[in-house]
Design a protein around this motif. Structure first.
Motif, PDB file in Angstrom:
ATOM      1  N   LYS A   7       0.225   7.436  12.086  1.00 42.83           N
ATOM      2  CA  LYS A   7      -0.181   6.663  10.909  1.00 42.83           C
ATOM      3  C   LYS A   7      -0.500   5.237  11.349  1.00 42.83           C
ATOM      4  N   ARG A   8      -1.426   4.649  10.635  1.00 42.03           N
ATOM      5  CA  ARG A   8      -1.790   3.278  10.977  1.00 42.03           C
ATOM      6  C   ARG A   8      -1.080   2.328  10.022  1.00 42.03           C
ATOM      7  N   TYR A  41      -1.630   5.114   2.735  1.00 40.31           N
ATOM      8  CA  TYR A  41      -1.245   5.890   1.570  1.00 40.31           C
ATOM      9  C   TYR A  41      -0.122   5.210   0.791  1.00 40.31           C
ATOM     10  N   TYR A  82     -18.162   2.424   4.799  1.00 39.28           N
ATOM     11  CA  TYR A  82     -17.746   1.790   6.056  1.00 39.28           C
ATOM     12  C   TYR A  82     -18.898   1.096   6.765  1.00 39.28           C
ATOM     13  N   TYR A 121      -0.203  -1.359   8.576  1.00 35.79           N
ATOM     14  CA  TYR A 121      -0.819  -2.690   8.448  1.00 35.79           C
ATOM     15  C   TYR A 121       0.233  -3.693   7.982  1.00 35.79           C
ATOM     16  N   TYR A 143      -9.707   1.465   2.334  1.00 30.72           N
ATOM     17  CA  TYR A 143      -9.788   1.518   3.802  1.00 30.72           C
ATOM     18  C   TYR A 143     -10.871   0.618   4.381  1.00 30.72           C
ATOM     19  N   LEU A 156      -9.394  -2.846   4.205  1.00 30.26           N
ATOM     20  CA  LEU A 156      -8.384  -3.089   5.245  1.00 30.26           C
ATOM     21  C   LEU A 156      -9.047  -3.379   6.594  1.00 30.26           C
ATOM     22  N   ARG A 157     -10.071  -2.604   6.866  1.00 34.33           N
ATOM     23  CA  ARG A 157     -10.812  -2.749   8.123  1.00 34.33           C
ATOM     24  C   ARG A 157     -11.453  -4.141   8.217  1.00 34.33           C
ATOM     25  N   ASP A 184      -4.578  10.094   5.453  1.00 35.57           N
ATOM     26  CA  ASP A 184      -4.460   9.786   4.035  1.00 35.57           C
ATOM     27  C   ASP A 184      -4.572  11.052   3.190  1.00 35.57           C
ATOM     28  N   TYR A 189       1.454   1.822   5.523  1.00 34.52           N
ATOM     29  CA  TYR A 189       0.250   2.516   5.962  1.00 34.52           C
ATOM     30  C   TYR A 189      -0.564   2.811   4.714  1.00 34.52           C
ATOM     31  N   TRP A 201      -0.925   1.807  15.333  1.00 32.23           N
ATOM     32  CA  TRP A 201      -0.756   3.263  15.137  1.00 32.23           C
ATOM     33  C   TRP A 201       0.636   3.645  15.612  1.00 32.23           C
ATOM     34  N   ARG A 202       1.384   4.326  14.749  1.00 35.74           N
ATOM     35  CA  ARG A 202       2.737   4.781  15.113  1.00 35.74           C
ATOM     36  C   ARG A 202       2.963   6.179  14.564  1.00 35.74           C
ATOM     37  N   ARG A 236      -1.387   2.200  -1.159  1.00 33.45           N
ATOM     38  CA  ARG A 236      -2.032   2.581  -2.419  1.00 33.45           C
ATOM     39  C   ARG A 236      -0.994   2.887  -3.486  1.00 33.45           C
TER      40      ARG A 236
END
Lengths: 338, 115
Positions: free
Chosen positions: B76-77, B33, A68, B79, B52, B55-56, A30, B31, B68-69, B36
């Motif tokens: 990048k993750r 960023y 977190y 979602y 974040y 999201l978690r 990010d 992902y 993750w790709r 957002r």
């Protein structure tokens, strides 16, 4: 990007261990995206002040990590990581060693009933642990109610974050000089042991006699001492054979642990005969000498256990495993799938 | 003190709305960023320190799935909404519309009384 690494490293320190790698990977990505976007807009690399501004906007590493953590009613998420860190530090790294190495041995030695003394030591430990935990919780609960206004959380400077230490690798090949000194030391110690070992010796008219168990454990002890030679040889001839080296050392350490266990179960290791001194003084000297032996054996057991754990990690861990942030890409390319 | 109180109430008000907004936005894959940015472009900004962990949490509740790709040579993750998440979102939207309608009626009635 060193400052970015330091920032991520500082956040990582406060994160829950199980999710640490994953969270840092995402946070890293990010931040990278934001930096890339800003650089594309400006048509140049960001300068230090601009990077500082981005990191400051993200927030203090402790606060970022705290988001977190599961929230706790008494200690808020902002202070929770620090609270658990201090709690672990005090209970595991201060109280436990103090009781195991100092308080319990003194209580056992002073008492004529060792079992009762041990129960007493355990009870004192539990009481101290409860009081310490209570005080820490109270202090943090008070701090928590004041921390929102604490300038340290808002007026921090990314330039003052601690440096990232070199990653500790578990599969690092042993340097040649270490391998050679390991072999030489093992040889010297083994020779000295063979030449000097005796179960009874006299010093200034005082006769010290070792318990018969030492004679019985002579050959296994010598074997453990000699094991340093093959460990060093493997490191010298095949520096990358980290697992083979670990396996030999683990075998030697486990043998050492068994030997220490047998010795500890014996209870008394040295007898002192000194006709020119009062019997009560000799008995006292014998008691403290045996306490010294007991303490030494205990320290050996702790050290060897720690080494064994490290060797087991080397043996079962994937090749190339490392901890920390450093890496070929400066810690910015995390792949949590690995 | 008044500002603190307002801030707390504002955060409380936003908290539930953000969850619905994130779920709604993740009907398309994103992902962090780009998510957002997409939300910000639609007028709802959310800082990464909130996004974040949210999201978690939503993923651990089974409302989102992630993967993750590699894209642009970086991992990048990504979602997106899960099937279960889509069901829940549908119900939340109905709830939101009901609340919105009720709030409108209450606030409009008060305005009418004053006017």
């Amino acid at each position: 990007m060193e400052m970015l690494d330091r920032y991520l490293h500082s956040v990582e320190f406060w994160l829950p261990k199980a999710q640490r790698k994953d969270i840092i990977a995402e946070l890293s990505e990010d931040l990278r995206s934001e930096i890339d976007e800003n650089e594309a807009k400006l048509g140049r690399k960001l300068n230090e002040d601009e990077l500082v501004a981005i990191l400051r906007k993200r927030g203090n590493p402790v606060l970022v990590a705290s988001r977190y953590s599961p929230s706790r009613p008494l200690i808020g998420p902002a202070l929770a990581p620090l609270y658990w860190f201090v709690m672990k530090l005090v209970l595991l790294w201060v109280l436990v060693p103090t009781y195991v190495l100092v308080v319990a041995p003194i209580l056992v030695l002073k008492s004529s009933h060792p079992v009762i003394a041990l129960i007493d030591a355990l009870w004192t430990f539990l009481t101290s642990a409860a009081i310490s935990a209570g005080i820490i919780t109270l202090v943090f609960a008070v701090l928590d109610r004041r921390s929102v206004q604490d300038p340290r959380f808002t007026q921090w400077d990314p330039r003052r974050l601690p440096r990232v230490r070199a990653a500790k690798r578990y599969d690092q090949p042993t340097p040649r000089y270490v391998a050679i000194s390991e072999m030489v030391m093992a040889l010297i110690v083994s020779l000295l042991f063979v030449m000097l070992f005796q179960t009874s010796f006299e010093l200034n008219g005082v006769r010290f006699s070792l318990a018969p168990i030492f004679r019985m454990l002579y050959w296994p002890t010598l074997l453990v001492m000699i094991s340093g030679i093959p460990v060093g040889a493997v490191s010298l001839l095949r520096p990358s054979a980290v697992r083979l080296r670990s396996a030999i050392r683990l075998a030697a350490n486990l043998t050492t642990l068994a030997l220490v266990g047998i010795l500890l179960s014996w209870g008394s290791w040295v007898e002192i005969a000194a006709p020119m001194f009062r019997a009560a003084d000799v008995a006292e000297a014998e008691k403290w000498t045996n306490f010294g032996v007991w303490l030494t054996l205990l320290v050996i057991a702790i050290v060897v256990t720690c080494e064994s754990i490290a060797d087991i990690r080397r043996l079962i861990g994937p090749v190339g495993q490392s901890s920390g942030l450093s890496g070929p890409a400066g810690g910015l390319s995390y792949d949590p799938r690995k | 003190m008044n500002e603190d109180l307002f801030e707390n109430l504002r955060l409380e008000l936003r908290r539930g709305c953000l969850t619905v907004a994130v779920l709604g936005q993740l009907r398309e894959e994103h992902y962090g960023y780009t998510l957002r940015k997409a939300m910000s472009d639609r007028g709802l900004s959310i800082d990464e320190g909130t996004l974040y962990p949210l999201l978690r949490r939503l993923e651990s509740q089974g409302l989102l799935v992630s993967e993750w790709r590699e894209e642009d040579k970086r991992n990048k993750r990504f979602y997106r909404l899960s099937t279960y998440g889509a069901e829940i979102l549908q119900r939340l939207i109905q709830e939101w519309q009901g609340l919105n309608l009720s709030l409108d009626r209450i606030l409009q009635a008060q305005l009418a009384e004053r006017g």
